[in-house]
Design an enzyme around this catalytic site. Structure first.
Site, PDB file in Angstrom:
ATOM      1  N   HIS A   1      81.992  -1.340 -14.951  1.00  0.00           N
ATOM      2  CA  HIS A   1      83.341  -1.815 -15.292  1.00  0.00           C
ATOM      3  C   HIS A   1      83.932  -0.996 -16.443  1.00  0.00           C
ATOM      4  CE1 HIS A   1      83.318  -5.127 -12.525  1.00  0.00           C
ATOM      5  NE2 HIS A   1      82.196  -5.616 -13.026  1.00  0.00           N
TER       6      HIS A   1
ATOM      7  N   PHE B   1      84.740  -9.050 -24.841  1.00  0.00           N
ATOM      8  CA  PHE B   1      84.966 -10.408 -25.324  1.00  0.00           C
ATOM      9  C   PHE B   1      84.775 -10.496 -26.832  1.00  0.00           C
ATOM     10  CE2 PHE B   1      83.532 -12.225 -20.989  1.00  0.00           C
ATOM     11  CZ  PHE B   1      84.836 -12.195 -20.533  1.00  0.00           C
TER      12      PHE B   1
ATOM     13  N   ASP C   1      67.873  -7.264   5.548  1.00  0.00           N
ATOM     14  CA  ASP C   1      69.118  -7.690   4.904  1.00  0.00           C
ATOM     15  C   ASP C   1      69.991  -8.292   5.984  1.00  0.00           C
ATOM     16  OD1 ASP C   1      71.260  -7.918   2.970  1.00  0.00           O
ATOM     17  OD2 ASP C   1      70.390  -6.223   1.910  1.00  0.00           O
TER      18      ASP C   1
ATOM     19  N   SER D   1      64.533 -14.131 -12.262  1.00  0.00           N
ATOM     20  CA  SER D   1      65.697 -13.725 -13.053  1.00  0.00           C
ATOM     21  C   SER D   1      65.597 -14.235 -14.485  1.00  0.00           C
ATOM     22  CB  SER D   1      66.975 -14.278 -12.415  1.00  0.00           C
ATOM     23  OG  SER D   1      68.093 -14.062 -13.260  1.00  0.00           O
TER      24      SER D   1
ATOM     25  N   TYR E   1      72.514 -20.757 -10.003  1.00  0.00           N
ATOM     26  CA  TYR E   1      71.728 -19.570  -9.631  1.00  0.00           C
ATOM     27  C   TYR E   1      70.411 -19.540 -10.405  1.00  0.00           C
ATOM     28  CZ  TYR E   1      70.088 -14.762  -9.858  1.00  0.00           C
ATOM     29  OH  TYR E   1      69.274 -13.643  -9.856  1.00  0.00           O
TER      30      TYR E   1
ATOM     31  N   LYS F   1      79.237  -4.332  -5.722  1.00  0.00           N
ATOM     32  CA  LYS F   1      79.006  -5.643  -6.354  1.00  0.00           C
ATOM     33  C   LYS F   1      80.245  -6.290  -6.971  1.00  0.00           C
ATOM     34  CE  LYS F   1      75.242  -6.773  -8.337  1.00  0.00           C
ATOM     35  NZ  LYS F   1      74.076  -6.911  -9.245  1.00  0.00           N
TER      36      LYS F   1
ATOM     37  N   ALA G   1      68.523 -12.032  -2.264  1.00  0.00           N
ATOM     38  CA  ALA G   1      68.926 -13.336  -2.808  1.00  0.00           C
ATOM     39  C   ALA G   1      70.434 -13.384  -2.929  1.00  0.00           C
ATOM     40  CB  ALA G   1      68.306 -13.563  -4.187  1.00  0.00           C
TER      41      ALA G   1
ATOM     42  N   LYS H   1      78.189  -2.013   1.329  1.00  0.00           N
ATOM     43  CA  LYS H   1      76.810  -2.150   0.849  1.00  0.00           C
ATOM     44  C   LYS H   1      75.848  -1.274   1.657  1.00  0.00           C
ATOM     45  CE  LYS H   1      73.814  -6.165   0.046  1.00  0.00           C
ATOM     46  NZ  LYS H   1      73.759  -7.609   0.271  1.00  0.00           N
TER      47      LYS H   1
END
Length: 321
Positions: free
Chosen positions: A187, A201, A31, A114, A141, A178, A75, A38
């Site tokens: 969250h 949302f 890393d 991903s 991304y 993060k 990544a 982190k």
């Protein structure tokens, strides 16, 4: 030696812990190690060496005979990053060099792709390698990840075993660092603890009610289980989906967090920001048949069980896996 890149990150550090628990001690962590928050993910892990990501290629050349397996999870994972040059450097070109070295020295490799490669899911969520060029990622991304997947399939020289894993919405411990890119569960936990309610949302798609937008949420423990399976399996190379195989609503996820906290649910719906509204995914669900077809037969953690485990054993105690 088993090498894990992105070792201080969320999935990488959980994988190291899983390897340790299975008796693997000769772990090499790769890393940039510049983020102290982190780096807390690696405390109490059994690691024999830390290698800076900028020194990794030379390190492989010097140690290739001792390397048993490489998990390339490192990544730039920020889906709001629009610096294409940075993404191509860290995600596409860096990964190409890792793959080429694994092919040269015949080191088996699992790497992180991903579900962002699927875009709005116009052609579904099947891990069909013949259709990669048809995918339309919604952001740079996702493009950087799809570009690498396509490149891998074009290579004549490959490691004797390799697998690319299309991670869907992974959640679980060790994502404290993060920030806004952390899972909705983290969250929700903080928002509910602070205000007693959760904001979600609104839906701007008539096919979905508020809070009923759906994602394939997969617990990081299941991700680690699949990585360990592939490390032992070492055949059937290819690109695989890695989700739970079952889409769930954001409302259902948040209700699971309220339940884990033993609090009365209170959800407020707010407009989706206009700058992301036209790129907002209303549904993702991994088709997991391909992974099942090569012998992975473990059940996936139910969302309610995974959320309860994550909230009560980790978030509430601010502990690490």
């Amino acid at each position: 030696m088993i090498v894990v890149t992105g070792a201080a990150g969320f999935i990488g550090s959980c994988l190291i812990s899983s390897l340790n628990k299975k008796g693997f001690r000769a772990i090499v962590a790769v890393d940039d190690f510049s983020n102290e928050e982190k780096n807390k993910n690696l405390e109490e892990k059994q690691i024999i060496e830390r290698v800076d990501r900028d020194d990794f290629f030379g390190w492989i050349e010097n140690n290739q005979k001792q390397i048993e397996f490489i998990f390339h999870l490192g990544a730039r994972t920020d889906t709001t990053e629009f610096d294409r040059e940075l993404l191509w450097k860290l995600n596409t070109n860096y990964s190409k060099k890792v793959f080429e070295l694994c092919a040269l020295y015949q080191i088996p490799l699992v790497y992180a792709s991903s579900a962002a490669t699927y875009g709005l899911g116009e052609i579904g969520y099947d891990d069909d390698e013949s259709r990669l060029s048809e995918l339309k990622p919604l952001n740079p991304y996702g493009e950087s990840k799809n570009e690498f997947d396509i490149w891998v399939l074009q290579q004549e020289k490959k490691p004797f075993f390799w697998a690319g894993l299309k991670f869907f919405n992974v959640y679980g411990p060790n994502e404290y660092h993060k920030g806004r890119m952390a899972s909705v569960i983290l969250h929700a936990y903080h928002q509910i603890e602070k205000t007693g309610k959760m904001k979600l949302f609104q839906s701007h798609n008539p096919a979905y009610k508020d809070g009923e937008q759906m994602r394939d949420f997969v617990y990081v423990m299941d991700v680690c289980s699949i990585c360990l399976f592939l490390m032992h399996h070492r055949k059937d190379s290819g690109i695989y989906n890695l989700g739970s195989g079952r889409a769930r609503t954001f409302k259902g996820l948040v209700l699971a967090v309220f339940n884990a906290l033993e609090k009365t649910p209170e959800i407020e719906f707010i407009p989706t920001p206009e700058d992301i509204r036209d790129k907002y995914q209303y549904f993702t669900e991994a088709n997991m048949a391909k992974l099942r077809s090569i012998g992975y037969d473990q059940p996936f953690t139910e969302l309610e069980s995974g959320v309860t485990d994550y909230v009560q054993l980790y978030l509430s105690k601010k502990t690490y896996f």
